[in-house]
Design an enzyme around this catalytic site. Structure first.
Site, PDB file in Angstrom:
ATOM      1  CB  ALA A  20      38.721  -5.887  -1.161  1.00  0.00           C
ATOM      2  CB  CYS A  21      36.817  -6.431   3.917  1.00  0.00           C
ATOM      3  SG  CYS A  21      38.259  -5.488   4.461  1.00  0.00           S
ATOM      4  CB  THR A  22      33.975 -10.816   2.430  1.00  0.00           C
ATOM      5  OG1 THR A  22      34.777 -10.889   1.242  1.00  0.00           O
ATOM      6  CG2 THR A  22      32.588 -11.384   2.145  1.00  0.00           C
ATOM      7  CG  ASN A  41      37.476 -12.943   5.852  1.00  0.00           C
ATOM      8  OD1 ASN A  41      37.279 -13.325   7.007  1.00  0.00           O
ATOM      9  ND2 ASN A  41      37.426 -13.768   4.822  1.00  0.00           N
ATOM     10  CD  GLU A 112      33.102  -5.254   2.619  1.00  0.00           C
ATOM     11  OE1 GLU A 112      33.424  -5.636   1.483  1.00  0.00           O
ATOM     12  OE2 GLU A 112      33.324  -5.920   3.646  1.00  0.00           O
TER      13      GLU A 112
END
Length: 489
Positions: A20-22, A41, A112
């Site tokens: 996962a990412c932000t 990220n 994302e």
């Protein structure tokens, strides 16, 4: 961020997000210097070395792009614009590009990870075998687009015609706007122009809500976005009120309360301390907000490094790998980037890609200007095994060492990198002033200023990283000696 091995999980959309990412997007009216800012990220695997690349301009191309992640193909553009990417080591540097700028100053970040609703996927599932996915998006889209909006339109067209292999959000930026696209299902999507006076945060959920396809200046979407929902009983305009993209096409599950909500809540409260929302009320979080103060690149670096410092939920200072709240900064971050577009400056220095390799809380952001002619040695090598020639692994080795005793070692790394970033920022300003003074009459010398700063900055960062690694090894050696000393009385 995810790869094809997740296909089964994504298709059912019932498992906890494994990769996962932000994402943070900031309009130019609420940034400290009039910049558009796009940040993310990329979280996947700590042992996956990233390759930072410049893809040269190519003309008279023929053939097709072939995804490394599935069987997706797409015709190559006749003219492929020069662009940068952050590819995984095992893609032969041809895919999984993640983020970059092209020669026209258009930037993008992809992707994302989001999870579309189980109900809608029954009627329009992901096209796992031949649909577009994260592996393909940047390397297909960025070398051929002339604006942020064109990027959203092209990706949307591909989703409608070839399908999406997974759920994702993708941001595009140019000197005029930021556009953010989210999938709704295998062939449904919408995109929103980010208001210039607002910021937006996403953490592995569909976040877009309002859509007005008659207002093409601010909204884009699949042709049957609403009629599809009506046809399959997902939306009733007579009883459900205004159409809400999130309600129809996304989801809110139990694990969102600990995995996703805390990240959005934390950043919104960081930028808006007076916000009254509760951490468990993710369904009611605002989509767009005007920050209490204008945001800088440094504010976004701080945000992407957040791990709930000063709270009981900090997994690192509290040495708690089982902390239920998923932090923004995780060890498995492969790289973090911030794309800065300053519309009032020449693109060569106005567009900057700040990149930190590895864990953001223990990493250093390095600026890469659009006007660079080459990326210094070592940024385009490395595999899933540690090596001495890879820049990505040089940073990762120090981070791994610091994690052995985060409470004692992390402050040493963070203090040194903070001072380095502060000095680098000052050097950037000096270089930019010199560039502006000569770029019209001597563009070659102006570009050399950019490359010289790049070479010097990266070299100093690597020297500092070696020094910090040796400093921590010395401390660890001493600590180990004291623990297992066995000295005679």
């Amino acid at each position: 961020m995810k790869k094809q091995l997740l296909a089964g999980l994504i298709a059912t959309a019932i498992a906890s997000p494994a990769f996962a990412c932000t994402t943070i997007l900031v309009g130019n009216q609420v940034s400290s210097d009039g910049s558009f800012l796009v940040a993310r990220n990329e979280d996947y695997s700590a042992t996956n070395a990233k390759h930072f690349l410049i893809h040269p301009r190519k003309e008279n191309q023929r053939g097709e792009f072939h995804s490394n992640g599935n069987d997706f193909t797409y015709p190559l553009p006749e003219i492929s614009l020069r662009y940068t990417s952050l590819s995984d080591y095992d893609t032969q540097d041809r895919s999984m590009g993640e983020a970059g700028f092209n020669e026209l100053g258009v930037g993008m970040t992809a992707t994302e990870t989001i999870y579309n609703g189980q109900q809608v996927l029954k009627y329009d599932p992901y096209v796992l075998k031949t649909g577009i996915n994260e592996d393909s998006i940047e390397n297909v889209i960025l070398p051929r687009i002339h604006s942020a909006k064109e990027g959203a339109e092209l990706l949307g067209k591909i989703i409608e015609t070839k399908g999406a292999a997974e759920g994702f959000g993708v941001a595009f930026v140019d000197k005029h706007d930021i556009w953010y696209l989210e999938t709704g299902s295998g062939h449904q999507w919408m995109a929103r122009r980010i208001p210039h006076d607002k910021y937006f945060v996403s953490a592995n959920q569909g976040r877009l809500q309002k859509v007005d396809l008659k207002d093409s200046h601010n909204y884009l979407g699949s042709k049957d976005l609403i009629s599809f929902a009506i046809k399959h009983g997902l939306y009733n305009p007579k009883t459900d009120g205004a159409f809400n993209f999130h309600t129809v096409y996304s989801q809110d599950l139990k694990n969102d309360v600990t995995y996703n909500y805390p990240r959005v809540w934390t950043l919104q409260h960081k930028f808006n301390p007076g916000l009254a929302t509760k951490i468990g009320d993710g369904k009611s979080f605002p989509v767009f907000l005007k920050p209490a103060h204008k945001l800088s690149v440094q504010d976004l670096e701080s945000a992407l490094r957040n791990h709930y410092q000063g709270t009981p939920h900090d997994p690192y200072m509290n040495a708690n790998p089982n902390e239920p709240y998923r932090p923004i900064s995780v060890f498995r971050t492969q790289e973090s980037h911030i794309l800065q577009v300053r519309p009032d400056m020449p693109a060569e220095i106005g567009n900057v890609e700040y990149v930190a390799f590895g864990m953001t809380a223990l990493g250093v952001y390095l600026p890469f200007y659009q006007g660079i002619t080459q990326i210094p040695k070592g940024f385009d090598v490395g595999t899933n095994k540690a090596s001495n020639d890879s820049v990505a692994w040089k940073f990762r080795k120090l981070q791994t060492l610091a994690m052995v005793n985060y409470k004692q070692y992390a402050p040493i790394v963070q203090k040194a990198y903070h001072q380095f970033e502060k000095q680098t920022f000052a050097n950037q300003k000096k270089m930019e002033q010199r560039y502006l003074a000569i770029y019209k009459k001597d563009p070659k010398a102006a570009r050399e200023l950019i490359q010289n700063l790049e070479n010097k900055t990266t070299e100093q960062a690597l020297v500092l990283t070696d020094q910090l690694t040796n400093q921590l090894f010395t401390k660890l050696t001493h600590d180990t000696d004291m623990k297992y000393h066995f000295e005679g009385a």
